[in-house]
Scaffold this motif. Structure first.
Motif, PDB file in Angstrom:
ATOM      1  N   LEU A  49      18.005   6.777  -8.208  1.00 47.10           N
ATOM      2  CA  LEU A  49      18.564   8.069  -7.809  1.00 47.10           C
ATOM      3  C   LEU A  49      18.797   8.104  -6.292  1.00 47.10           C
ATOM      4  CD1 LEU A  49      16.471  10.656  -9.881  1.00 47.10           C
ATOM      5  CD2 LEU A  49      18.728   9.720 -10.394  1.00 47.10           C
ATOM      6  N   CYS A  50      17.825   7.591  -5.550  1.00 45.23           N
ATOM      7  CA  CYS A  50      17.962   7.554  -4.084  1.00 45.23           C
ATOM      8  C   CYS A  50      19.158   6.706  -3.676  1.00 45.23           C
ATOM      9  CB  CYS A  50      16.686   7.000  -3.453  1.00 45.23           C
ATOM     10  SG  CYS A  50      15.238   8.090  -3.584  1.00 45.23           S
ATOM     11  N   ASN A  51      19.341   5.571  -4.323  1.00 48.22           N
ATOM     12  CA  ASN A  51      20.445   4.685  -3.963  1.00 48.22           C
ATOM     13  C   ASN A  51      21.793   5.252  -4.395  1.00 48.22           C
ATOM     14  OD1 ASN A  51      18.886   2.725  -2.635  1.00 48.22           O
ATOM     15  ND2 ASN A  51      18.312   1.782  -4.578  1.00 48.22           N
ATOM     16  N   ASP A  52      21.813   5.975  -5.516  1.00 45.97           N
ATOM     17  CA  ASP A  52      23.048   6.680  -5.900  1.00 45.97           C
ATOM     18  C   ASP A  52      23.406   7.711  -4.840  1.00 45.97           C
ATOM     19  OD1 ASP A  52      23.303   5.235  -8.210  1.00 45.97           O
ATOM     20  OD2 ASP A  52      22.429   6.782  -9.516  1.00 45.97           O
ATOM     21  N   TYR A  53      22.387   8.436  -4.359  1.00 45.90           N
ATOM     22  CA  TYR A  53      22.628   9.426  -3.306  1.00 45.90           C
ATOM     23  C   TYR A  53      23.164   8.764  -2.044  1.00 45.90           C
ATOM     24  CZ  TYR A  53      21.549  12.116   0.843  1.00 45.90           C
ATOM     25  OH  TYR A  53      21.643  12.719   2.077  1.00 45.90           O
ATOM     26  N   LEU A  54      22.574   7.641  -1.658  1.00 45.96           N
ATOM     27  CA  LEU A  54      23.009   6.961  -0.433  1.00 45.96           C
ATOM     28  C   LEU A  54      24.464   6.527  -0.527  1.00 45.96           C
ATOM     29  CD1 LEU A  54      19.859   4.790   0.372  1.00 45.96           C
ATOM     30  CD2 LEU A  54      20.670   6.794   1.621  1.00 45.96           C
ATOM     31  N   SER A  55      24.871   6.029  -1.695  1.00 42.84           N
ATOM     32  CA  SER A  55      26.277   5.607  -1.858  1.00 42.84           C
ATOM     33  C   SER A  55      27.223   6.794  -1.770  1.00 42.84           C
ATOM     34  CB  SER A  55      26.446   4.902  -3.214  1.00 42.84           C
ATOM     35  OG  SER A  55      25.699   3.704  -3.256  1.00 42.84           O
ATOM     36  N   SER A  56      26.866   7.893  -2.446  1.00 40.58           N
ATOM     37  CA  SER A  56      27.731   9.078  -2.432  1.00 40.58           C
ATOM     38  C   SER A  56      27.772   9.719  -1.052  1.00 40.58           C
ATOM     39  CB  SER A  56      27.235  10.101  -3.466  1.00 40.58           C
ATOM     40  OG  SER A  56      27.295   9.568  -4.769  1.00 40.58           O
ATOM     41  N   GLU A  57      26.628   9.773  -0.391  1.00 38.74           N
ATOM     42  CA  GLU A  57      26.572  10.376   0.939  1.00 38.74           C
ATOM     43  C   GLU A  57      27.386   9.562   1.933  1.00 38.74           C
ATOM     44  OE1 GLU A  57      25.457  11.286   4.936  1.00 38.74           O
ATOM     45  OE2 GLU A  57      25.065   9.358   3.935  1.00 38.74           O
ATOM     46  N   LEU A  58      27.386   8.238   1.774  1.00 33.49           N
ATOM     47  CA  LEU A  58      28.174   7.386   2.661  1.00 33.49           C
ATOM     48  C   LEU A  58      29.661   7.687   2.515  1.00 33.49           C
ATOM     49  CD1 LEU A  58      28.430   5.036   4.651  1.00 33.49           C
ATOM     50  CD2 LEU A  58      28.442   3.491   2.680  1.00 33.49           C
TER      51      LEU A  58
END
Length: 242
Positions: A49-58
């Motif tokens: 979930l954290c890594n999905d957030y990081l990709s979307s936030e980028l």
């Protein structure tokens, strides 16, 4: 909390997106905030979930701000001001030049511009051919009209619908909102605390304390601008997300 602002409906970024892999020590610290142990499988889910957030936030952060794009159009329009004034016949003579001299220059310009043909490709019975497009003084005016209209559309457009064919654009803050919702579902699915505020005294519940600590373990440039676990809990309660 979120960095709001209209963005283009697309973004580009080179290289691998940021990612986290929480260490056992970091998980012990997170579990201390949560007040309960998290199984290994649930840990893997949360890190995903954290890594999905990081990709979307980028993507959100990489997308160009519409306001900046409009500013570029406005500044370009300003820089072309003398050309537009010349094309529309409103440019005044240079200092020290008489009106007669300026008139002579304009007449020579109008007479000479046809010598500078522009190569253009046309289709003649399905076969592309290059022809010479002759210019006239009126052509310069037509070009100026279209350039001015183009820049005005971008700099004064009321929103994405006018400038970018009806697309809504990337919404900054959407990745974080999705992360909060996914994190709540993750906690419920794994029988973990998931409330925002303790019902007894309205103090911060374990879940926002856990989330706030987890957010501090993300790359600094990707962290949402939330100042504390209490602020995060208040945000969750106010928005009705948790």
């Amino acid at each position: 909390m979120a960095r709001y602002g209209e963005r283009l409906p697309y973004a580009s970024h080179s290289g691998e997106p940021p990612a986290v892999a929480l260490s056992p020590g970091q998980w012990r610290a997170l579990e201390a905030n949560l007040g309960i142990s998290v199984l290994l499988g649930a840990r893997d889910e949360f890190e995903a979930l954290c890594n999905d957030y990081l990709s979307s936030e980028l993507l959100e952060r990489s997308a160009v701000r519409l306001a900046d794009l409009k500013k570029c159009a406005t500044e370009t329009e300003k820089s072309l001001g003398p050309f537009f004034a010349f094309a529309f016949g409103s440019l005044t003579p240079p200092s020290g030049v008489s009106d007669d001299t300026w008139k002579e220059f304009r007449e020579r310009f109008d007479a000479t511009i046809s010598q500078f043909a522009i190569p253009a490709t046309v289709n003649e019975e399905g076969e592309p051919q290059t022809v010479a497009l002759l210019l006239k003084a009126s052509t310069v005016t037509e070009i100026a009209i279209r350039l001015s209209a183009c820049l005005s559309t971008i700099s004064n457009g009321g929103g994405q619908d006018e400038v970018f064919d009806g697309t809504a654009g990337l919404e900054v803050g959407a990745a974080f909102r999705a992360f909060l919702q996914s994190a709540k579902a993750w906690a419920k699915r794994n029988s973990l605390p998931h409330g925002a505020i303790k019902s007894i005294d309205d103090s911060v519940a374990p879940f926002p304390a856990f989330l706030y600590s987890a957010l501090q373990m993300l790359p600094e440039e990707s962290r949402p601008t939330v100042s504390s676990a209490a602020a995060l809990a208040a945000h969750m309660k106010r928005k009705g997300r948790l």
